[in-house]
Design an enzyme around this catalytic site. Structure first.
Site, short mmCIF file in Angstrom:
data_model
loop_
_atom_site.label_atom_id
_atom_site.label_comp_id
_atom_site.label_asym_id
_atom_site.label_seq_id
_atom_site.Cartn_x
_atom_site.Cartn_y
_atom_site.Cartn_z
CG ASN A 146 -2.08 -0.96 1.07
OD1 ASN A 146 -2.67 -1.05 0.01
ND2 ASN A 146 -2.41 -1.68 2.14
CB CYS A 167 -6.56 -5.40 -1.90
SG CYS A 167 -7.29 -4.87 -0.33
CG HIS A 168 -7.45 -9.19 2.42
ND1 HIS A 168 -6.53 -9.69 3.30
CD2 HIS A 168 -7.75 -7.95 2.87
CE1 HIS A 168 -6.30 -8.81 4.26
NE2 HIS A 168 -7.04 -7.75 4.02
CG HIS A 197 -8.22 -0.10 1.01
ND1 HIS A 197 -7.03 0.33 1.61
CD2 HIS A 197 -8.11 -1.44 0.93
CE1 HIS A 197 -6.27 -0.71 1.86
NE2 HIS A 197 -6.91 -1.81 1.45
#
Length: 431
Positions: A146, A167-168, A197
């Site tokens: 990130n 990304c999870h 995000h």
């Protein structure tokens, strides 16, 4: 032979989780090359890899490298998990803004913390991109570091041929929502898109049932759910955001700069510092257990990198979510920006899915987010320190908290504190 190189393998807990998933997929023959600049952490990563291979009955070739180019030699896949500056730099990203009255929870994606995390990571990414172009130009670079949007955008401007940010957040958001509405995850159909995000759940269905209706009933019956930022955003915007409340609060101007909202929504200021401390403690426990010959428990991660590697190597088709350039994928977000969309992956590689236009209110918030990222990338490409300050000026949460002169002063202080990590052209303090 499949060769996978880990850059930043000293992030041992994350490295061993990815390796456990890879070893469970039984890719043979397999070579794992581990790179880090910290010899102790590198040795610990190697010990963890050897332990996991024994436990799972696989026999990969494992090697360690302090030299990055040696680690990249022959790589088919490069997994980037570097954290430049480690814990000390992260604390700086919190402590200096706090003196100005800036509240942060995670500080790794947007806001002044995300901006300076990107700026200290970019020089490493530029060197990595150069090495990949010269040593393994056809390799897939799978980035976990990130801030995802800024890092992947920057790597694309550098001409990295095959890069995806992973990304999870979408996966675990949908797991959580499925549990809330009482439908098994495997029985749910969903579509999400946006930016990392801050993607949006555009479809959430079980057969022909719109599960948003069931979610509304659950939220209405549970006042504790209504004290979550992401639930508050969903109720006002109509689409659920795909990241935790701690993360989500940092990308908009409505929450962190208001003490009453911090209290109402129970926002944990500085939460990431606790995560950093726990990560360090986990590393030390793992290191000590491996040295003592004790067992190390590793849970499956369900991360996308092992799945992508398996699909490309074996041709097994899968759908994953990845962060890729916006080449007509989302109509009402900036062209070329890094966006998060579903992607089909098989032997031909990673193929993003065009999702059309986002709902106007969701796109508006994503564009505010991307405005910041674009200016940070521009600052690095153009070697323009003024663009750093402009990026923080247009950041929604920072602009809600500080007047413009204080924003510039804050950037000056952070540029000075991080001067050893920044490009020389960006170290100058502007008054």
């Amino acid at each position: 032979m499949t060769t996978i190189t880990f850059i930043g393998a000293g992030s041992v807990v994350f490295t061993q989780g990815l390796l456990a998933d890879l070893f469970d997929l039984d890719l043979v023959p397999l070579t794992v090359k581990l790179h880090d600049i910290d010899p102790e952490r590198l040795a610990t990563a190697a010990a963890a890899a050897a332990y996991l291979a024994r436990e799972r009955g696989v026999v990969p070739e494992i090697s360690t490298h302090l030299d990055r180019r040696a680690a990249l030699d022959g790589a088919d896949f490069v997994i980037n998990i570097v954290q430049v500056g480690m814990n000390a730099a992260t604390r700086t990203d919190f402590e200096i803004p706090a003196r100005y009255g800036i509240r942060q929870t995670i500080g790794d994606t947007l806001g002044v913390g995300g901006v300076f995390r990107a700026l200290r990571t970019f020089p490493v990414l530029r060197a990595l991109a150069k090495d990949i172009a010269e040593v393994c130009p056809d390799a897939w670079l799978l980035n976990y570091t990130n801030p995802m949007v800024m890092n992947v955008w920057y790597l694309n401007t550098l001409g990295v041929r095959n890069v995806a940010g992973l990304c999870h957040s979408v996966y675990w958001t949908m797991n959580g929502l499925s549990e809330l509405v009482g439908v098994p995850y495997d029985d749910v159909t969903y579509l999400a898109a946006g930016v990392n995000h801050q993607s949006w759940v555009l479809r959430f269905e079980h057969g022909r049932e719109n599960l948003y209706d069931r979610l509304d009933e659950v939220i209405a019956a549970d006042p504790e759910l209504r004290r979550r930022v992401r639930v508050d955003m969903y109720r006002r915007l109509g689409f659920y955001p795909t990241e935790t409340s701690e993360h989500s609060s940092e990308y908009v101007p409505w929450y962190l700069s208001h003490a009453s909202e911090v209290e109402r929504l129970r926002l944990p200021i500085g939460a990431y510092l606790d995560i950093v401390a726990e990560n360090l403690a986990s590393y030390e426990r793992t290191r000590d257990a491996l040295k003592a010959g004790e067992p190390v428990e590793v849970e499956p991660t369900m991360e996308y990198a092992p799945q992508i590697i398996h699909s490309i190597v074996t041709g097994t088709p899968r759908t994953v979510y990845a962060n890729v350039p916006n080449t007509g994928l989302i109509d009402n977000l900036q062209s070329g920006a890094t966006v998060e969309v579903p992607c089909l992956v098989d032997a031909t590689g990673l193929r993003p899915t065009a999702v059309g236009a986002l709902p106007a209110q969701c796109a508006a918030l994503n564009r505010s987010y991307l405005n910041v990222a674009e200016l940070v990338v521009q600052a690095a490409i153009d070697e323009d320190p003024r663009a750093i300050r402009q990026a923080v000026m247009v950041d929604p949460a920072t602009a809600a908290a500080l007047p413009v002169e204080r924003i510039w002063d804050l950037c000056n202080d952070l540029a000075l504190a991080h001067r050893n990590y920044l490009d020389p052209s960006l170290r100058a303090a502007l008054r």
